[in-house]
Design a protein around this motif. Structure first.
Motif, PDB file in Angstrom:
ATOM      1  N   ARG A 156      -0.221 -23.924  11.883  1.00  0.00           N
ATOM      2  CA  ARG A 156      -0.347 -25.244  11.989  1.00  0.00           C
ATOM      3  C   ARG A 156      -1.771 -25.985  11.404  1.00  0.00           C
ATOM      4  N   THR A 157      -2.566 -25.029  11.585  1.00  0.00           N
ATOM      5  CA  THR A 157      -4.289 -25.296  11.405  1.00  0.00           C
ATOM      6  C   THR A 157      -4.605 -24.905  10.108  1.00  0.00           C
ATOM      7  N   THR A 158      -3.869 -24.164   9.261  1.00  0.00           N
ATOM      8  CA  THR A 158      -4.113 -23.906   7.947  1.00  0.00           C
ATOM      9  C   THR A 158      -3.613 -24.465   6.749  1.00  0.00           C
ATOM     10  N   PRO A 159      -4.034 -24.558   5.715  1.00  0.00           N
ATOM     11  CA  PRO A 159      -3.499 -25.212   4.618  1.00  0.00           C
ATOM     12  C   PRO A 159      -1.986 -24.626   4.189  1.00  0.00           C
ATOM     13  N   GLN A 160      -1.144 -25.383   4.174  1.00  0.00           N
ATOM     14  CA  GLN A 160       0.330 -24.867   3.757  1.00  0.00           C
ATOM     15  C   GLN A 160       0.716 -25.562   2.338  1.00  0.00           C
ATOM     16  N   THR A 161       1.209 -24.908   1.596  1.00  0.00           N
ATOM     17  CA  THR A 161       1.957 -25.425   0.001  1.00  0.00           C
ATOM     18  C   THR A 161       3.121 -26.076   0.572  1.00  0.00           C
ATOM     19  N   GLU A 248      -7.641 -28.847  15.034  1.00  0.00           N
ATOM     20  CA  GLU A 248      -6.936 -29.755  14.165  1.00  0.00           C
ATOM     21  C   GLU A 248      -5.774 -29.236  13.160  1.00  0.00           C
ATOM     22  N   THR A 249      -4.487 -29.861  13.487  1.00  0.00           N
ATOM     23  CA  THR A 249      -3.629 -29.490  12.495  1.00  0.00           C
ATOM     24  C   THR A 249      -3.972 -29.723  10.854  1.00  0.00           C
TER      25      THR A 249
END
Length: 364
Positions: A156-161, A248-249
């Motif tokens: 949840r705290t890392t960039p997702q495409t 941070e989400t």
């Protein structure tokens, strides 16, 4: 709109938060005229902050005219940056109403209909041929909420495409046949925001700017990114003997389900615009307000005595938020918080009591 938990978008609290509204608006309302009672309410809200119970931004208007505002606590505890009228909060699931507005505007332009099926966009999602836009808007699709997946906390705290998020959503087994039940699911509004992007051929951030914030001059409202205090953005906290900053989400995860940042005033003005015909047509607004299981199309509705408010609640990381509009008297209440160590419902009830000239019966 539930008790404090550690999941930033979890079903246990953050995005099942609406279920609490059944106990939120339960007090009798007898006063016919509005009476803010500002001094007593000011004292109450200030005491919440000074006693490490809650940090708040409160903004109330009536028929577009400001009635009351109050700011208490810190946008950054570490840097001792106070919450002010300019402080921008993550508003969590209130973002869903923004996404619903964008969808209704596409319907008005004949780019979609409430009966459009999901398989026109994402045929690999289970039951896509039976899931309509209305099912997604009203949380009756049967699609499992990705925030309930134990793996959610890992990413949840890392960039997702978009491809990564859709792959996860497609892998879940349906919870029920579309249209047969209500079950709040963040997957619904992530999907809707992807559809909005597809039909506009723009990012969600650009569409919100073009369709909502620029026309309404909401200069403090946008799809968020990493928090920056220099941009008047607040961090969020939970209390464990002292206020502890929360992770941070990454906003690519909630997307249209919960990625918007706003001030209390901007959020309030968004709902004023929605309910006064500045964003969608009368027929679209009527459809949004048609409740089933307490939820319409991007709007929840609950009574305060004999009065009814329409709006949304939200939660993300340590943020909790509430926005409600009474279509009969035009009272519009927004409460945003970045730190809660108290019963959030009691705060909402107390603000409403004050606005309706009722005695404030919630004390620390």
């Amino acid at each position: 709109m539930k008790g404090i938990a550690t999941l930033s978008l979890s079903a246990q609290w953050l995005f099942n938060i609406i279920k609490i509204t059944a106990i939120l608006f339960t007090l009798p309302v007898s006063a016919q005229s509005l009476n803010p009672g500002q001094a007593e309410l000011d004292n109450y809200l200030t005491s919440l902050s000074t006693n490490n119970k809650m940090m708040t931004a409160v903004y109330v208007s009536k028929n577009g005219t400001p009635l009351y505002e109050h700011y208490a606590g810190f946008a950054s505890v570490e840097k001792v940056v106070p919450i002010t009228a300019q402080t921008r909060f993550r508003i969590g699931s209130i973002s869903k109403t923004f996404t619903a507005v964008l969808v209704m505007r596409l319907i008005e332009k004949n780019k979609l209909s409430l009966n459009t099926k999901l398989d026109q966009f994402f045929p690999d999602i289970p039951n896509a041929s039976d899931i309509s836009i209305k099912h997604l808007l009203s949380h009756r699709s049967g699609i499992f909420s990705y925030t309930n997946d134990p793996e959610y906390m890992r990413y949840r705290t890392t960039p997702q495409t978009k491809a990564q998020m859709l792959s996860r959503i497609q892998a879940f087994q349906p919870e029920f046949k579309p249209g047969t039940k209500y079950n709040y699911s963040n997957s619904n509004y992530a999907i809707l925001s992807y559809i909005v992007e597809s039909l506009h051929n723009k990012s969600l951030a650009e569409v919100i700017t073009d369709e909502i914030t620029n026309p309404l001059n909401l200069n403090n409202t946008y799809v968020g990114n990493n928090t920056e205090t220099e941009e008047h953005e607040a961090f969020s906290y939970r209390f464990n003997n002292l206020w502890i900053k929360q992770p941070e989400t990454h906003m690519s995860v909630p997307h249209g389900a919960g990625s918007i940042v706003s001030t209390a005033k901007d959020t309030n003005q968004f709902f004023s615009a929605l309910f006064t015909g500045k964003l969608v047509s009368t027929s679209s607004l009527t459809a949004m307000m048609a409740l089933e299981n307490g939820y319409g199309l991007g709007l929840a509705g609950e009574p305060f005595g004999e009065k009814r408010f329409y709006g949304h609640f939200g939660g993300i990381d340590g943020f909790v938020s509430a926005a409600g509009y009474n279509t009969e008297d035009g009272l519009n209440i927004t409460v945003l918080s970045n730190a809660v160590n108290y019963n959030f419902n009691d705060v909402l009830i107390t603000v409403l009591q004050s606005m309706y000239g009722l005695p404030i019966d919630k004390k620390l």
